[in-house]
Design a protein around this motif. Sequence first.
Motif, PDB file in Angstrom:
ATOM      1  N   THR A 129       0.827  -1.215   0.000  1.00  0.00           N
ATOM      2  CA  THR A 129       0.000   0.000   0.000  1.00  0.00           C
ATOM      3  C   THR A 129       0.852   1.253   0.000  1.00  0.00           C
ATOM      4  OG1 THR A 129      -0.155  -0.165   2.414  1.00  0.00           O
ATOM      5  CG2 THR A 129      -1.950  -1.123   1.112  1.00  0.00           C
ATOM      6  N   ARG A 130       2.163   1.106  -0.277  1.00  0.00           N
ATOM      7  CA  ARG A 130       3.117   2.196  -0.410  1.00  0.00           C
ATOM      8  C   ARG A 130       3.333   2.966   0.890  1.00  0.00           C
ATOM      9  NH1 ARG A 130       3.820  -0.985  -3.291  1.00  0.00           N
ATOM     10  NH2 ARG A 130       3.575  -1.092  -5.526  1.00  0.00           N
ATOM     11  N   ILE A 131       3.307   2.238   1.979  1.00  0.00           N
ATOM     12  CA  ILE A 131       3.645   2.830   3.279  1.00  0.00           C
ATOM     13  C   ILE A 131       5.127   2.581   3.535  1.00  0.00           C
ATOM     14  CG2 ILE A 131       3.248   2.730   5.770  1.00  0.00           C
ATOM     15  CD1 ILE A 131       0.393   1.813   5.141  1.00  0.00           C
ATOM     16  N   GLY A 404      13.661   5.032  -6.505  1.00  0.00           N
ATOM     17  CA  GLY A 404      13.189   6.369  -6.195  1.00  0.00           C
ATOM     18  C   GLY A 404      11.706   6.350  -5.873  1.00  0.00           C
ATOM     19  N   SER A 405      11.257   7.399  -5.237  1.00  0.00           N
ATOM     20  CA  SER A 405       9.832   7.531  -4.934  1.00  0.00           C
ATOM     21  C   SER A 405       9.466   9.004  -4.989  1.00  0.00           C
ATOM     22  CB  SER A 405       9.504   6.955  -3.552  1.00  0.00           C
ATOM     23  OG  SER A 405      10.189   7.664  -2.533  1.00  0.00           O
ATOM     24  N   MET A 406       8.205   9.244  -5.241  1.00  0.00           N
ATOM     25  CA  MET A 406       7.694  10.608  -5.282  1.00  0.00           C
ATOM     26  C   MET A 406       6.326  10.636  -4.626  1.00  0.00           C
ATOM     27  SD  MET A 406       8.573  11.947  -9.128  1.00  0.00           S
ATOM     28  CE  MET A 406       7.994  13.598  -8.696  1.00  0.00           C
ATOM     29  N   VAL A 419      -2.297  12.864  -0.963  1.00  0.00           N
ATOM     30  CA  VAL A 419      -0.939  12.630  -1.441  1.00  0.00           C
ATOM     31  C   VAL A 419      -0.808  11.158  -1.808  1.00  0.00           C
ATOM     32  CG1 VAL A 419       1.503  12.664  -0.868  1.00  0.00           C
ATOM     33  CG2 VAL A 419       0.007  14.510  -0.081  1.00  0.00           C
ATOM     34  N   LEU A 420      -0.420  10.904  -3.038  1.00  0.00           N
ATOM     35  CA  LEU A 420      -0.301   9.541  -3.541  1.00  0.00           C
ATOM     36  C   LEU A 420       1.177   9.197  -3.709  1.00  0.00           C
ATOM     37  CD1 LEU A 420      -1.644   6.998  -4.754  1.00  0.00           C
ATOM     38  CD2 LEU A 420      -1.519   8.134  -6.979  1.00  0.00           C
ATOM     39  N   PRO A 421       1.701   8.264  -2.910  1.00  0.00           N
ATOM     40  CA  PRO A 421       3.110   7.864  -3.088  1.00  0.00           C
ATOM     41  C   PRO A 421       3.275   7.043  -4.369  1.00  0.00           C
ATOM     42  CG  PRO A 421       2.231   7.212  -0.929  1.00  0.00           C
ATOM     43  CD  PRO A 421       1.069   7.573  -1.783  1.00  0.00           C
ATOM     44  N   GLY A 592       7.384   9.673 -11.305  1.00  0.00           N
ATOM     45  CA  GLY A 592       5.994  10.000 -11.009  1.00  0.00           C
ATOM     46  C   GLY A 592       5.476  11.091 -11.927  1.00  0.00           C
ATOM     47  N   GLY A 593       4.491  10.781 -12.747  1.00  0.00           N
ATOM     48  CA  GLY A 593       3.894  11.786 -13.613  1.00  0.00           C
ATOM     49  C   GLY A 593       4.670  12.052 -14.883  1.00  0.00           C
ATOM     50  N   GLY A 594       5.894  11.512 -14.997  1.00  0.00           N
ATOM     51  CA  GLY A 594       6.672  11.688 -16.217  1.00  0.00           C
ATOM     52  C   GLY A 594       7.122  13.107 -16.478  1.00  0.00           C
TER      53      GLY A 594
END
Length: 858
Positions: A129-131, A404-406, A419-421, A592-594
């Motif tokens: 769940t991206r925690i 990486g993460s955003m 906020v969506l990780p 994220g989002g390109g």
Amino acid sequence: MKLSTKIFLITLAIVVLVVGGYQGYLLFKYRLHNGHLSIVADSDPFVESFDFTYIDVGTVDVPGYICVAENEYLRLYIDEETGNIAIFDRRTLNITYAVHPDMQNDPLASDLNISLLQSQVTIEYFTATRIPARMNSFDHSVDMGDGQVKLEGIENGVRIVYTMGDISSPTGIVPIFISLERLEMFLEPVRGTRAYTRNMLRYVESTIAPGFMELISSARTGAATLREMNELFESVGYTAADFAYDMAASGVEDVIPLHFVVPLDVKLDGNSIVASINTRGVREYASGRIATIQFFRAFGAGSTDEIGYLVVPNGSGSLIHFNNGKTYADEYMQYIYGEDPLLSDYLTLGIIQDIRIPFFGINAENRTILGYVEDGESQCYITAGISGKVNSYNYIYPGFTLRGSMSLAMFGMTGNEAVLPIVERDLPMINLAVRYSFLEENGYSAMAKSAREQLIENGMLHNEPIQANDIPFYMDIIGSVMSQKFFAGIQYMGQVPMTTYKQAAEISEDMAERGVTRQVINYQGWFNRGYYHDVPDKIRPVRQLGNTRELESLARAVEEKDGKLYSDTTLLTTPWSTRRYRYNLESSRYYGGGMIAAFGMVNPITLYNTFSSGYLEVLYNIISPRFLMRYTESFIKAIDRYDVTGISLRDMGEVLASDRRRTGVIHREEAKDVVLYAFERIHDQGKPIMVSGGNIYSLRFADDLINMPLSHNALYVVDDEIPFYQMIVFGKIEYAGSPINLSDTSDERDVILRLVEYGASPHFTFSYESASDMKYTGLNWKYSTRFFNWNEMAARVYHEVNDVLSLVIGEQMVEHEILSNGLRLVTYSNGIVIVINRTNNDLEYDGKIVPSGGYIVN
């Protein structure tokens, strides 16, 4: 058919053909272009292991540990229960622990920090769940029991396989799904018995996992049956790790809890151990995704009873003394080669010098250990801390960013925000390797010597000493820059020539008349619209500077005085004002989002690094590694038509960026491979190369290095500033720091003392015209460049520094020492000792007075 209809259909067909042809052009030239694939090196293969064995050395060097490998220098020991390793130095009889036995009783550390001290591996990860969460090898592997620490044999060492996480299940270690072959293999020891027959009957062919046997439902729920089966499977050597493997292999979701398998290899190699994690051997389960890995957090850490220091590659280098009492300060943490721009924040909280070298060290009374991040260093960061803050130890360790993460902000119709990780999907296949060398000599000078020897052995540093009578004098000469101009009320971009070729020759001659003949000129802004030039696939000289004959005449004149004329260019970055560049197709992108990677100056109010100050050219994109070689090859062909001495690469020695676009992530290690290949192609042309910044991988190709860090970042936690980088490379490459006339200090004595101590040549940035002419250009930050304001000081600084450093050209800087009274001693391989006094008082050394702000040469 009516004529009008025919015309319409013909026109439509033409439009379709044109649009289709254009889209096909974009498809094949850009969208399908993967120029990096043939260049990127495959990561080291995951070495197959064999059954774990130990060796009998006839002594008990490390109580409670067994020996698994030895050579003439070291013995590698391991604790069979925890997997913790220890190194016995056969020369000094000293023991170095990865986890010291006393750490479990640290009176200062919290329970969590005690666990971290006792962990050889820690990870940060994201759940399904991206925690974000963390695991460490002590709490989540060693302390879990159930075979979650497994030892395997490798050549000259051992593999410690950590299964990290709670992998318990309702059936214990009894597999719910398992292939028939593996089931028969594990039950082979009891074949022919009733237990074998009974347990084989408890499995049937699975309908949800083709090719696997499935435990029948009655066996899953019967407590007595499960107890009997667990005892049997445990007796035949089946472990929790085997359970995890079989469940994952079945491909059935939700039958296995979140956990990770991380193999840590440790092997002996000469006077070193090499610790590595090959991500090809890492396993992730239940949709967990590892973001970072750290290992050997407490390796060789210094206790509160010890005297010593940590060496950090902070700019030129820094020392952090054990137990320095700075518990108010944050840990030291920096990325090697700087943080990946595609993973960093737009917010810039401070301007700091990046790490250029992948070395760190630990020095105590009984051990000197040099750490060298040999593999995966472009994704590595170094962390160091002192005792008294979170535990009782002084420590330094590497960590690696794998994903990486955003965080993307999502806005709803009602105005609410969520906020969506976003976390990268694939784990990069790279080898993360750190070499720890155990040195017989003590101190950071011995570390620098070992680092130099390793770089030479690996072909990353020239082995031949420099041959010259005088040190070089480095000059950046600004040719031209674009500025907004107006004609009849119409705005346009025009050239502001700051130094023509003839004027540059005049500058060179002026310095020669002042006795500065070995000039190394970096001519900037002479083609493709000036300093912020267009992509260099073509070269179109700025006509306002003169003709090609004058440029080449300048090069010959400089060379006749034993100098060089470098042509400055950028290949990794390109300004927004550039032509012939499709930023939306050729730029690196965020995951994220390109979004396209775009940067600029730091806004002094918001602190965001996307500020243009009204000048579009200071904003820039990072060219994707996919397209770097296309521009490099075109540049090589274009520059070959101009007879200049060499090529100055403004950004290839200091910028290293990934491309995180979702259709094919290129991580930093792959980007480094592409950059290295570009260096090779340019180097093959036979012209000298100048690099800026000096990331260590660029030095094998470089003849000159400018903008090298000649100081450290004055962070609270660090104590002393040292020329660690310079000690490694002095005598093998000629170098200079940033331009003196654009630096923060205007004290001539401070400048000279630093150059003398660090073995660096003077470096200035000049223009023939006044810097005020650049006030309304993107170069308005170069505020003091007029040559005739600086020529006298420049010559004076050069001669004083040259009088000292010319005595040690081509030698090695074998020792640097900071005395208790503040004197700094630099010793060279030819026996010359330079004593520098940067204090406010005259001091005595060896019966001689060293004046304040002065030096003596012994």
